[in-house]
Design a protein around this motif. Sequence first.
Motif, PDB file in Angstrom:
ATOM      1  N   GLU A   1       0.819  -1.215   0.000  1.00 41.27           N
ATOM      2  CA  GLU A   1       0.000   0.000   0.000  1.00 41.27           C
ATOM      3  C   GLU A   1       0.852   1.265   0.000  1.00 41.27           C
ATOM      4  O   GLU A   1       0.486   2.262  -0.621  1.00 41.27           O
TER       5      GLU A   1
ATOM      6  N   SER B   1      -4.867  -5.032  -0.932  1.00 40.91           N
ATOM      7  CA  SER B   1      -3.744  -4.089  -1.011  1.00 40.91           C
ATOM      8  C   SER B   1      -3.418  -3.682  -2.444  1.00 40.91           C
ATOM      9  O   SER B   1      -2.821  -2.631  -2.661  1.00 40.91           O
ATOM     10  N   PHE B   2      -3.766  -4.513  -3.431  1.00 43.34           N
ATOM     11  CA  PHE B   2      -3.474  -4.194  -4.826  1.00 43.34           C
ATOM     12  C   PHE B   2      -4.574  -3.373  -5.490  1.00 43.34           C
ATOM     13  O   PHE B   2      -4.448  -3.021  -6.662  1.00 43.34           O
TER      14      PHE B   2
ATOM     15  N   LYS C   1      -3.588  -0.326  -7.537  1.00 43.45           N
ATOM     16  CA  LYS C   1      -2.126  -0.213  -7.431  1.00 43.45           C
ATOM     17  C   LYS C   1      -1.492  -0.459  -8.803  1.00 43.45           C
ATOM     18  O   LYS C   1      -1.660  -1.531  -9.383  1.00 43.45           O
TER      19      LYS C   1
ATOM     20  N   THR D   1       0.877  -1.889 -11.237  1.00 43.40           N
ATOM     21  CA  THR D   1       1.648  -3.113 -11.042  1.00 43.40           C
ATOM     22  C   THR D   1       2.187  -3.617 -12.382  1.00 43.40           C
ATOM     23  O   THR D   1       1.457  -3.660 -13.372  1.00 43.40           O
TER      24      THR D   1
ATOM     25  N   ALA E   1      -5.979  -4.557  -9.523  1.00 44.24           N
ATOM     26  CA  ALA E   1      -4.697  -3.888  -9.726  1.00 44.24           C
ATOM     27  C   ALA E   1      -4.706  -3.225 -11.103  1.00 44.24           C
ATOM     28  O   ALA E   1      -5.380  -3.693 -12.032  1.00 44.24           O
TER      29      ALA E   1
END
Length: 190
Positions: free
Chosen positions: A67, A102-103, A106, A108, A136
């Motif tokens: 995060e 958490s993804f 995000k 990635t 993600a």
Amino acid sequence: MTEYTIGYIVGSISSTSINRRLAKALEKVAPEGVTLKEIPIKDLPFYSPDHDGNFPEVATTFKTAIEDADGVIIVTPEYSRSIPGVLKNALDWSARPYGEASFNDKPTAVVGTSQGGIATAAGQQHLRSVLLHYNALVLGQPEGYIQSTPGLFEEDGTVTDEGTAEFLRSIIEALVTLVARTAPAEVPAA
């Protein structure tokens, strides 16, 4: 100049992993202003929903590292045309408890190396599918299928082929572009 911290996860816990060497190579070729920092997975216990009410500290630390990073690179080998179980276990921790993935949003990137001609292409496709389920923001291009040849990556991560070094740098630059493009807009103070 904006500084970026990119976390990386190595999908192998082998002490002789060529994917760990690839991760070290990414660290070495990172452009100015970009710091790569490992998010380790080897100490994570097997995930079970029994932990959802009381996460172990190592899992909380893992989730927080994802995060806190501006973006994440997952460097994975391919095991039996998929990803290693230890990586899938880590990804399961990242997605729990329900609603606290958490993804989520995000940026990635996915890369990997093997000695085979198609490198880790099949494993990466499975990984992308899992990451998309977690919402993600998965970098589409460039795709990082690196065929490892003897001496390509030295123990310390030095890349002996300049073309490969430039390609790896382009992956990091593309991820940083995705990070910048998807960052929340700053609202001027009134």
